[in-house]
Design an enzyme around this catalytic site. Structure first.
Site, PDB file in Angstrom:
ATOM      1  CD  GLN A  64      25.087  33.910 -38.455  1.00 63.32           C
ATOM      2  OE1 GLN A  64      24.863  34.911 -37.798  1.00 63.32           O
ATOM      3  NE2 GLN A  64      24.244  33.462 -39.363  1.00 63.32           N
ATOM      4  CG  ASN A  65      24.376  27.334 -35.932  1.00 63.73           C
ATOM      5  OD1 ASN A  65      23.991  28.475 -35.701  1.00 63.73           O
ATOM      6  ND2 ASN A  65      23.699  26.477 -36.660  1.00 63.73           N
ATOM      7  CB  VAL A  66      29.189  27.619 -30.932  1.00 67.38           C
ATOM      8  CG1 VAL A  66      29.515  29.076 -31.250  1.00 67.38           C
ATOM      9  CG2 VAL A  66      28.015  27.529 -29.970  1.00 67.38           C
ATOM     10  CG  ASP A  67      25.336  23.203 -33.648  1.00 67.84           C
ATOM     11  OD1 ASP A  67      25.881  22.737 -34.670  1.00 67.84           O
ATOM     12  OD2 ASP A  67      24.275  23.862 -33.690  1.00 67.84           O
ATOM     13  CG  HIS A 112      29.441  33.735 -34.382  1.00 68.22           C
ATOM     14  ND1 HIS A 112      28.089  33.961 -34.532  1.00 68.22           N
ATOM     15  CD2 HIS A 112      30.075  34.771 -35.001  1.00 68.22           C
ATOM     16  CE1 HIS A 112      27.920  35.085 -35.217  1.00 68.22           C
ATOM     17  NE2 HIS A 112      29.086  35.587 -35.519  1.00 68.22           N
ATOM     18  CE1 TYR A 171      28.674  29.849 -25.205  1.00 67.05           C
ATOM     19  CE2 TYR A 171      29.213  31.185 -23.286  1.00 67.05           C
ATOM     20  CZ  TYR A 171      28.750  31.077 -24.584  1.00 67.05           C
ATOM     21  OH  TYR A 171      28.335  32.212 -25.261  1.00 67.05           O
ATOM     22  CB  SER A 221      17.458  36.703 -37.101  1.00 69.69           C
ATOM     23  OG  SER A 221      18.688  36.947 -36.442  1.00 69.69           O
ATOM     24  NE  ARG A 281      22.879  25.937 -23.929  1.00 72.17           N
ATOM     25  CZ  ARG A 281      22.418  26.016 -22.676  1.00 72.17           C
ATOM     26  NH1 ARG A 281      22.885  26.888 -21.828  1.00 72.17           N
ATOM     27  NH2 ARG A 281      21.471  25.200 -22.258  1.00 72.17           N
TER      28      ARG A 281
HETATM   29  P1  OAD Z   1      18.670  33.908 -34.426  1.00 73.32           P
HETATM   30  O1  OAD Z   1      18.076  33.326 -33.197  1.00 73.32           O
HETATM   31  O2  OAD Z   1      18.896  35.375 -34.463  1.00 73.32           O
HETATM   32  O3  OAD Z   1      17.736  33.551 -35.663  1.00 73.32           O
HETATM   33  C1  OAD Z   1      17.260  32.246 -35.848  1.00 73.32           C
HETATM   34  C2  OAD Z   1      16.507  32.186 -37.161  1.00 73.32           C
HETATM   35  O4  OAD Z   1      16.114  30.844 -37.339  1.00 73.32           O
HETATM   36  C3  OAD Z   1      15.238  33.050 -37.201  1.00 73.32           C
HETATM   37  O5  OAD Z   1      15.179  33.764 -38.422  1.00 73.32           O
HETATM   38  C4  OAD Z   1      14.116  32.007 -37.101  1.00 73.32           C
HETATM   39  O6  OAD Z   1      12.944  32.386 -37.815  1.00 73.32           O
HETATM   40  C5  OAD Z   1      14.780  30.811 -37.769  1.00 73.32           C
HETATM   41  N1  OAD Z   1      14.228  29.500 -37.394  1.00 73.32           N
HETATM   42  C6  OAD Z   1      13.585  29.115 -36.263  1.00 73.32           C
HETATM   43  N2  OAD Z   1      13.257  27.812 -36.328  1.00 73.32           N
HETATM   44  C7  OAD Z   1      13.718  27.357 -37.534  1.00 73.32           C
HETATM   45  C8  OAD Z   1      13.703  26.090 -38.202  1.00 73.32           C
HETATM   46  N3  OAD Z   1      13.149  25.007 -37.656  1.00 73.32           N
HETATM   47  N4  OAD Z   1      14.268  26.008 -39.429  1.00 73.32           N
HETATM   48  C9  OAD Z   1      14.846  27.097 -40.014  1.00 73.32           C
HETATM   49  N5  OAD Z   1      14.882  28.301 -39.434  1.00 73.32           N
HETATM   50  C10 OAD Z   1      14.327  28.432 -38.215  1.00 73.32           C
HETATM   51  O7  OAD Z   1      20.012  33.093 -34.722  1.00 73.32           O
HETATM   52  P2  OAD Z   1      21.264  33.506 -35.609  1.00 73.32           P
HETATM   53  O8  OAD Z   1      20.860  34.330 -36.782  1.00 73.32           O
HETATM   54  O9  OAD Z   1      22.039  32.278 -35.842  1.00 73.32           O
HETATM   55  O10 OAD Z   1      26.240  34.774 -31.789  1.00 73.32           O
HETATM   56  O11 OAD Z   1      22.059  34.414 -34.589  1.00 73.32           O
HETATM   57  C11 OAD Z   1      23.269  34.975 -34.981  1.00 73.32           C
HETATM   58  C12 OAD Z   1      24.204  35.079 -33.804  1.00 73.32           C
HETATM   59  O12 OAD Z   1      23.588  35.801 -32.750  1.00 73.32           O
HETATM   60  C13 OAD Z   1      24.562  33.767 -33.157  1.00 73.32           C
HETATM   61  O13 OAD Z   1      25.623  33.099 -33.809  1.00 73.32           O
HETATM   62  C14 OAD Z   1      24.947  34.155 -31.777  1.00 73.32           C
HETATM   63  C15 OAD Z   1      23.850  35.148 -31.499  1.00 73.32           C
HETATM   64  O14 OAD Z   1      24.057  36.045 -30.537  1.00 73.32           O
HETATM   65  C16 OAD Z   1      27.047  34.566 -30.747  1.00 73.32           C
HETATM   66  O15 OAD Z   1      26.805  33.812 -29.836  1.00 73.32           O
HETATM   67  C17 OAD Z   1      28.304  35.369 -30.834  1.00 73.32           C
END
Ligand code: OAD
Length: 229
Positions: free
Chosen positions: A88-91, A106, A55, A173, A58
């Site tokens: 859900q982003n930590v940024d 998160h 982290y 996702s 990051r």
């Molecule tokens: P994911 O990595 O699971 O999903 C990212 C999504 O972004 C996918 O559906 C990609 O197709 C899409 N994507 C990629 N490039 C993109 C772009 N330029 N514009 C728009 N979409 C794009 O990430 P999250 O769903 O955020 O939790 O993941 C959820 C949680 O899982 C996170 O918060 C984290 C992780 O483990 C913790 O750290 C607790």
């Protein structure tokens, strides 16, 4: 007339074009680490030094990233709408783009806390030193909601989504619960948009899909919403 309420539910994809890696676009690895090792409470108990290093890295990376057009358009929505961002982003790219009401489901990279999370402190982009202790004597740790931990802001997010006229889902996702289940709290007659270059599996039937990267998708969304108004 009162402003319509828009909730943006964002995930890693909205920050991808700012140079921050998503989680599931690289075979379960996150910046070359097994997600379980660096983003779970068990990982923390197993190897806190690895987690702190991860982290710290990051946080340093975040310092050099800037919000992209998608974050900026989200912030601009506040001119015409009552906006809440549930991320859900930590940024901190939504904050830096100018959004004012942000729920970080998160956690936040720029904060640290004690092990029971009762004491939270701003650390900006500074490292957490290995072995640092919080005021209560427990290990100082990143203020992140890891797998295996509760999501304290979930109810707050649900209340916001239950009141929305428009829900916009960007770059997630929808693989991680409980966050993924939030979609189902949108009122029956709300408009729901989903922006993602790779549309995820989602069971709701009344979603309008915009199969684009976040920056392009947000520009299209603005056109669609203007036409509908
Ligand atoms: P994911 O990595 O699971 O999903 C990212 C999504 O972004 C996918 O559906 C990609 O197709 C899409 N994507 C990629 N490039 C993109 C772009 N330029 N514009 C728009 N979409 C794009 O990430 P999250 O769903 O955020 O939790 O993941 C959820 C949680 O899982 C996170 O918060 C984290 C992780 O483990 C913790 O750290 C607790």
């Amino acid at each position: 007339m009162s402003k319509k309420k828009v909730v943006f539910l964002t995930g890693a994809g909205i920050s991808a074009e700012s140079g921050i890696s998503t989680f599931r676009d690289s075979d379960g690895l996150w910046e070359n680490h097994n997600v379980e090792d660096v983003a779970s409470i068990d990982g923390w108990y197993r190897n806190p030094d690895l987690v702190i290093d991860f982290y710290n890295e990051r946080r340093r990376q975040l310092k050099n990233c800037i919000p992209n057009k998608a974050h900026l358009i989200v912030a601009e929505f506040e001119k015409d709408f009552d906006v809440t961002v549930v991320t859900q982003n930590v940024d901190n790219l939504h904050e830096r783009a100018g959004s004012s009401k942000i729920i970080h489901l998160h956690g936040e990279l720029t904060k640290a806390c004690n092990e029971s999370k009762t004491f939270v402190t701003d650390i900006g982009y500074n490292d957490i030193s290995k072995g640092s202790r919080a005021a209560d004597g427990s290990k100082l740790r990143p203020f992140i909601v890891w797998f295996g931990e509760a999501v304290p802001l979930l109810e707050t997010a649900i209340h916001e989504i239950e009141k929305c006229n428009i829900l916009v889902i960007i770059g997630t996702s929808l693989a991680v619960y409980p966050a993924a289940g939030l979609v189902h709290y949108a009122p029956k007659h709300s408009e729901i948009y989903l922006i993602d270059p790779k549309i995820p599996n989602v069971s709701s039937s009344n979603i309008f899909f915009i199969e684009e990267k976040a920056t392009v998708g947000m520009e299209k969304l603005v056109d669609i919403i203007k036409k509908n108004d």
